[in-house]
Design a protein around this motif. Structure first.
Motif, PDB file in Angstrom:
ATOM      1  N   THR A  56       0.835  -1.207   0.000  1.00  0.00           N
ATOM      2  CA  THR A  56       0.000   0.000   0.000  1.00  0.00           C
ATOM      3  C   THR A  56       0.865   1.250   0.000  1.00  0.00           C
ATOM      4  O   THR A  56       0.580   2.213  -0.722  1.00  0.00           O
ATOM      5  CB  THR A  56      -0.933  -0.012   1.229  1.00  0.00           C
ATOM      6  OG1 THR A  56      -1.735  -1.198   1.181  1.00  0.00           O
ATOM      7  CG2 THR A  56      -1.848   1.192   1.245  1.00  0.00           C
ATOM      8  N   ALA A  57       1.936   1.239   0.789  1.00  0.00           N
ATOM      9  CA  ALA A  57       2.839   2.397   0.851  1.00  0.00           C
ATOM     10  C   ALA A  57       3.475   2.669  -0.510  1.00  0.00           C
ATOM     11  O   ALA A  57       3.560   3.815  -0.961  1.00  0.00           O
ATOM     12  CB  ALA A  57       3.917   2.170   1.908  1.00  0.00           C
ATOM     13  N   ARG A  58       3.920   1.597  -1.165  1.00  0.00           N
ATOM     14  CA  ARG A  58       4.551   1.772  -2.480  1.00  0.00           C
ATOM     15  C   ARG A  58       3.549   2.275  -3.518  1.00  0.00           C
ATOM     16  O   ARG A  58       3.868   3.125  -4.347  1.00  0.00           O
ATOM     17  CB  ARG A  58       5.194   0.454  -2.943  1.00  0.00           C
ATOM     18  CG  ARG A  58       6.474   0.103  -2.170  1.00  0.00           C
ATOM     19  CD  ARG A  58       7.239  -1.031  -2.845  1.00  0.00           C
ATOM     20  NE  ARG A  58       6.496  -2.284  -2.804  1.00  0.00           N
ATOM     21  CZ  ARG A  58       6.710  -3.269  -1.921  1.00  0.00           C
ATOM     22  NH1 ARG A  58       7.651  -3.137  -0.995  1.00  0.00           N
ATOM     23  NH2 ARG A  58       5.992  -4.379  -1.960  1.00  0.00           N
ATOM     24  N   ALA A  59       2.324   1.753  -3.467  1.00  0.00           N
ATOM     25  CA  ALA A  59       1.289   2.176  -4.419  1.00  0.00           C
ATOM     26  C   ALA A  59       0.936   3.651  -4.223  1.00  0.00           C
ATOM     27  O   ALA A  59       0.783   4.397  -5.198  1.00  0.00           O
ATOM     28  CB  ALA A  59       0.045   1.301  -4.263  1.00  0.00           C
ATOM     29  N   ALA A  60       0.819   4.078  -2.965  1.00  0.00           N
ATOM     30  CA  ALA A  60       0.491   5.483  -2.679  1.00  0.00           C
ATOM     31  C   ALA A  60       1.609   6.392  -3.165  1.00  0.00           C
ATOM     32  O   ALA A  60       1.359   7.438  -3.780  1.00  0.00           O
ATOM     33  CB  ALA A  60       0.263   5.673  -1.182  1.00  0.00           C
ATOM     34  N   SER A  61       2.846   5.984  -2.910  1.00  0.00           N
ATOM     35  CA  SER A  61       4.004   6.778  -3.326  1.00  0.00           C
ATOM     36  C   SER A  61       4.054   6.895  -4.848  1.00  0.00           C
ATOM     37  O   SER A  61       4.279   7.984  -5.394  1.00  0.00           O
ATOM     38  CB  SER A  61       5.280   6.140  -2.786  1.00  0.00           C
ATOM     39  OG  SER A  61       6.399   6.904  -3.118  1.00  0.00           O
ATOM     40  N   ALA A  62       3.815   5.775  -5.539  1.00  0.00           N
ATOM     41  CA  ALA A  62       3.826   5.786  -7.009  1.00  0.00           C
ATOM     42  C   ALA A  62       2.743   6.694  -7.568  1.00  0.00           C
ATOM     43  O   ALA A  62       2.917   7.330  -8.615  1.00  0.00           O
ATOM     44  CB  ALA A  62       3.643   4.363  -7.539  1.00  0.00           C
ATOM     45  N   ALA A  63       1.607   6.768  -6.854  1.00  0.00           N
ATOM     46  CA  ALA A  63       0.488   7.605  -7.305  1.00  0.00           C
ATOM     47  C   ALA A  63       0.663   9.067  -6.891  1.00  0.00           C
ATOM     48  O   ALA A  63      -0.153   9.913  -7.262  1.00  0.00           O
ATOM     49  CB  ALA A  63      -0.827   7.056  -6.748  1.00  0.00           C
ATOM     50  N   GLY A  64       1.689   9.348  -6.097  1.00  0.00           N
ATOM     51  CA  GLY A  64       1.931  10.724  -5.665  1.00  0.00           C
ATOM     52  C   GLY A  64       0.919  11.219  -4.662  1.00  0.00           C
ATOM     53  O   GLY A  64       0.560  12.398  -4.641  1.00  0.00           O
ATOM     54  N   THR A  65       0.442  10.296  -3.800  1.00  0.00           N
ATOM     55  CA  THR A  65      -0.545  10.703  -2.810  1.00  0.00           C
ATOM     56  C   THR A  65      -0.168  10.211  -1.419  1.00  0.00           C
ATOM     57  O   THR A  65       0.869   9.576  -1.228  1.00  0.00           O
ATOM     58  CB  THR A  65      -1.965  10.264  -3.217  1.00  0.00           C
ATOM     59  OG1 THR A  65      -2.908  10.962  -2.383  1.00  0.00           O
ATOM     60  CG2 THR A  65      -2.169   8.759  -3.095  1.00  0.00           C
ATOM     61  N   ILE A  66      -1.012  10.499  -0.449  1.00  0.00           N
ATOM     62  CA  ILE A  66      -0.717  10.256   0.965  1.00  0.00           C
ATOM     63  C   ILE A  66      -1.279   8.914   1.404  1.00  0.00           C
ATOM     64  O   ILE A  66      -2.419   8.568   1.079  1.00  0.00           O
ATOM     65  CB  ILE A  66      -1.309  11.398   1.827  1.00  0.00           C
ATOM     66  CG1 ILE A  66      -0.560  12.709   1.553  1.00  0.00           C
ATOM     67  CG2 ILE A  66      -1.267  11.054   3.326  1.00  0.00           C
ATOM     68  CD1 ILE A  66      -1.270  13.953   2.051  1.00  0.00           C
ATOM     69  N   MET A  67      -0.480   8.173   2.163  1.00  0.00           N
ATOM     70  CA  MET A  67      -0.960   6.960   2.835  1.00  0.00           C
ATOM     71  C   MET A  67      -1.035   7.242   4.327  1.00  0.00           C
ATOM     72  O   MET A  67      -0.113   7.815   4.899  1.00  0.00           O
ATOM     73  CB  MET A  67      -0.002   5.803   2.602  1.00  0.00           C
ATOM     74  CG  MET A  67      -0.377   4.555   3.415  1.00  0.00           C
ATOM     75  SD  MET A  67       1.029   3.438   3.611  1.00  0.00           S
ATOM     76  CE  MET A  67       0.257   2.099   4.525  1.00  0.00           C
ATOM     77  N   THR A  68      -2.133   6.822   4.958  1.00  0.00           N
ATOM     78  CA  THR A  68      -2.230   6.879   6.418  1.00  0.00           C
ATOM     79  C   THR A  68      -2.062   5.467   6.956  1.00  0.00           C
ATOM     80  O   THR A  68      -2.788   4.558   6.552  1.00  0.00           O
ATOM     81  CB  THR A  68      -3.591   7.448   6.867  1.00  0.00           C
ATOM     82  OG1 THR A  68      -3.915   8.581   6.061  1.00  0.00           O
ATOM     83  CG2 THR A  68      -3.545   7.869   8.329  1.00  0.00           C
ATOM     84  N   LEU A  69      -1.103   5.297   7.850  1.00  0.00           N
ATOM     85  CA  LEU A  69      -0.824   3.980   8.432  1.00  0.00           C
ATOM     86  C   LEU A  69      -1.599   3.820   9.728  1.00  0.00           C
ATOM     87  O   LEU A  69      -1.578   4.694  10.594  1.00  0.00           O
ATOM     88  CB  LEU A  69       0.675   3.839   8.713  1.00  0.00           C
ATOM     89  CG  LEU A  69       1.122   2.474   9.266  1.00  0.00           C
ATOM     90  CD1 LEU A  69       1.028   1.402   8.195  1.00  0.00           C
ATOM     91  CD2 LEU A  69       2.538   2.556   9.833  1.00  0.00           C
ATOM     92  N   SER A  70      -2.264   2.684   9.876  1.00  0.00           N
ATOM     93  CA  SER A  70      -3.025   2.395  11.095  1.00  0.00           C
ATOM     94  C   SER A  70      -2.089   2.086  12.260  1.00  0.00           C
ATOM     95  O   SER A  70      -1.042   1.453  12.084  1.00  0.00           O
ATOM     96  CB  SER A  70      -3.938   1.189  10.850  1.00  0.00           C
ATOM     97  OG  SER A  70      -4.503   0.739  12.062  1.00  0.00           O
ATOM     98  N   SER A  71      -2.492   2.501  13.470  1.00  0.00           N
ATOM     99  CA  SER A  71      -1.803   2.040  14.691  1.00  0.00           C
ATOM    100  C   SER A  71      -1.722   0.521  14.690  1.00  0.00           C
ATOM    101  O   SER A  71      -0.729  -0.069  15.115  1.00  0.00           O
ATOM    102  CB  SER A  71      -2.583   2.463  15.942  1.00  0.00           C
ATOM    103  OG  SER A  71      -2.302   3.773  16.335  1.00  0.00           O
ATOM    104  N   TRP A  72      -2.821  -0.128  14.252  1.00  0.00           N
ATOM    105  CA  TRP A  72      -2.930  -1.586  14.294  1.00  0.00           C
ATOM    106  C   TRP A  72      -2.469  -2.214  12.978  1.00  0.00           C
ATOM    107  O   TRP A  72      -3.078  -3.152  12.470  1.00  0.00           O
ATOM    108  CB  TRP A  72      -4.364  -1.997  14.620  1.00  0.00           C
ATOM    109  CG  TRP A  72      -4.787  -1.586  16.001  1.00  0.00           C
ATOM    110  CD1 TRP A  72      -3.980  -1.324  17.071  1.00  0.00           C
ATOM    111  CD2 TRP A  72      -6.129  -1.366  16.464  1.00  0.00           C
ATOM    112  NE1 TRP A  72      -4.735  -0.962  18.160  1.00  0.00           N
ATOM    113  CE2 TRP A  72      -6.052  -0.989  17.825  1.00  0.00           C
ATOM    114  CE3 TRP A  72      -7.383  -1.475  15.856  1.00  0.00           C
ATOM    115  CZ2 TRP A  72      -7.185  -0.700  18.592  1.00  0.00           C
ATOM    116  CZ3 TRP A  72      -8.514  -1.185  16.612  1.00  0.00           C
ATOM    117  CH2 TRP A  72      -8.405  -0.806  17.965  1.00  0.00           C
ATOM    118  N   SER A  73      -1.389  -1.693  12.440  1.00  0.00           N
ATOM    119  CA  SER A  73      -0.842  -2.244  11.198  1.00  0.00           C
ATOM    120  C   SER A  73      -0.041  -3.508  11.500  1.00  0.00           C
ATOM    121  O   SER A  73       0.448  -3.704  12.615  1.00  0.00           O
ATOM    122  CB  SER A  73       0.052  -1.202  10.518  1.00  0.00           C
ATOM    123  OG  SER A  73       1.054  -0.749  11.407  1.00  0.00           O
TER     124      SER A  73
END
Length: 370
Positions: free
Chosen positions: A93-110
């Motif tokens: 998910t982090a890589r996909a968000a970065s590739a799309a040039g947008t923000i990822m929010t990571l859950s505490s419960w990741s």
């Protein structure tokens, strides 16, 4: 995967791939699941008032959030335990968000730690925070997120107790034994015990602070210099209190309809919150967004951007990183098309006059001339 033409198609495919316990955890809402359906249905009752004969040969959908420039007003909401959906989980998910040039929010419960997500490479990332009874745990977590380069804290404020999710109770939901809540691994809080009902509900009852109040927002501001977004606001009253508390922004959210059933859809609550904020802080929305048309409607009602949750985990389950990338691309393309067909060339041209809602007064037309 070429046959997938819209975001919703990923859910039925994910249902085939995931175990019942995991699919139900991601898909279900609280109690009667009225709000779960309403989060989608409310969008369908908002209609467009498109403008014509406007040169839409060039359209700009870029924006900035808390000073960070992103490619589009579509971001990724925090969703827990993503490795239940796919072995790569939050990494993908982090890589996909970065590739799309947008923000990822990571859950505490990741199921991947803040450090592990940071190791995937550059990207703008926010960290979603649950406040534990042990404030030392919270302080450690926030400091780790800061060190890992996270840019904001999204404080979840609608979960003093976990909503009654009957699918999880029936399935006796528990985090699979091969996974841990990675951010808490060294704190003896990374595992979830089996329970007679929902293992997550028991975990929350044992760890999350029910006494959380506005003074804790002030406390959080003393331990971090990161901007704080308050996630879970549905009323004008709480929007005004959020502004008074000096938060950096509001996320209108009903926790994906997983907390209190029979609250309004987030799109129905949005305008009230936007008006109360009076432009002093940005207001965002999550919940029910499945189409680019939904994104446009949210922006027309005053949102500065939207976050998607379930589309991420379902596309992740079906096709990993490529699935998440495709969801972001489909929403982007649909949103840009909606702008073109509505006569808008930039986000600032999207106005309240471009939509009509079921709570609007009827448009009065001039009397015809005889």
């Amino acid at each position: 995967m070429d046959a997938i033409t819209n975001v919703c198609e990923y859910e039925s495919l994910a249902k085939e791939k995931l175990t019942k316990m995991v699919y139900d955890y991601f898909a279900s809402g609280a109690e009667d699941q009225w709000t779960l359906a309403e989060n989608r249905n409310a969008f369908s009752r908002i209609l467009f008032r498109p403008r014509i004969l406007i040169d839409v040969s060039k359209i700009d959908i870029t924006t900035s959030v808390l000073g960070f420039n992103i490619s589009m007003p579509i971001m990724i909401a925090p969703t827990a335990m993503q490795k239940m959906a796919h072995p790569q989980g939050e990494y993908a998910t982090a890589r996909a968000a970065s590739a799309a040039g947008t923000i990822m929010t990571l859950s505490s419960w990741s199921t991947s730690s803040v450090e592990e997500v940071a190791s995937t490479g550059p990207g703008i990332r926010f960290f979603q925070l649950y406040v534990y009874k042990d404030r030392n745990v919270v302080t450690q977590l926030v400091k780790r997120a800061e060190r890992a380069g996270f840019k904001a804290i999204a404080l979840t404020v609608d979960t003093p107790r976990l909503g009654r999710r009957e699918s999880d109770i029936k399935n006796r939901f528990v985090l699979p034994s091969y996974l841990t809540l990675k951010n808490f691994q060294g704190l003896d809080l990374g595992k979830m015990d089996k329970s007679n009902d929902s293992g997550l509900a028991s975990y929350v009852a044992g760890q999350i602070d029910r006494a959380l109040s506005w003074k804790d927002v002030k406390w959080l501001q003393t331990i971090t210099s990161l901007p704080i977004l308050v996630k879970g606001v549905l009323t004008a009253e709480d929007a005004r209190l959020a502004v008074q508390a000096g938060v950096a922004g509001i996320i209108v959210s009903n926790h994906g309809a997983r907390q209190l059933d029979y609250v309004p859809a987030t799109i129905s609550a949005l305008e009230e919150v936007v008006k109360a904020a009076q432009g002093r802080i940005p207001v965002f929305l999550d919940g029910g967004v499945r189409r680019g048309t939904d994104v446009f409607k949210a922006l027309a009602l005053g949102a500065s951007g939207i976050f998607i949750g379930r589309p991420v985990v379902f596309s992740l389950a079906v096709d990993g990183e490529a699935g998440v990338k495709k969801v972001l691309q489909m929403l982007r393309d649909e949103f840009e098309l909606t702008m073109a067909l509505s006569g808008c060339r930039s986000l600032k041209e999207i106005t309240r006059n471009h939509i009509v809602t079921d709570w609007d007064a009827p448009h009065s037309l001039p009397a015809p001339r005889l």
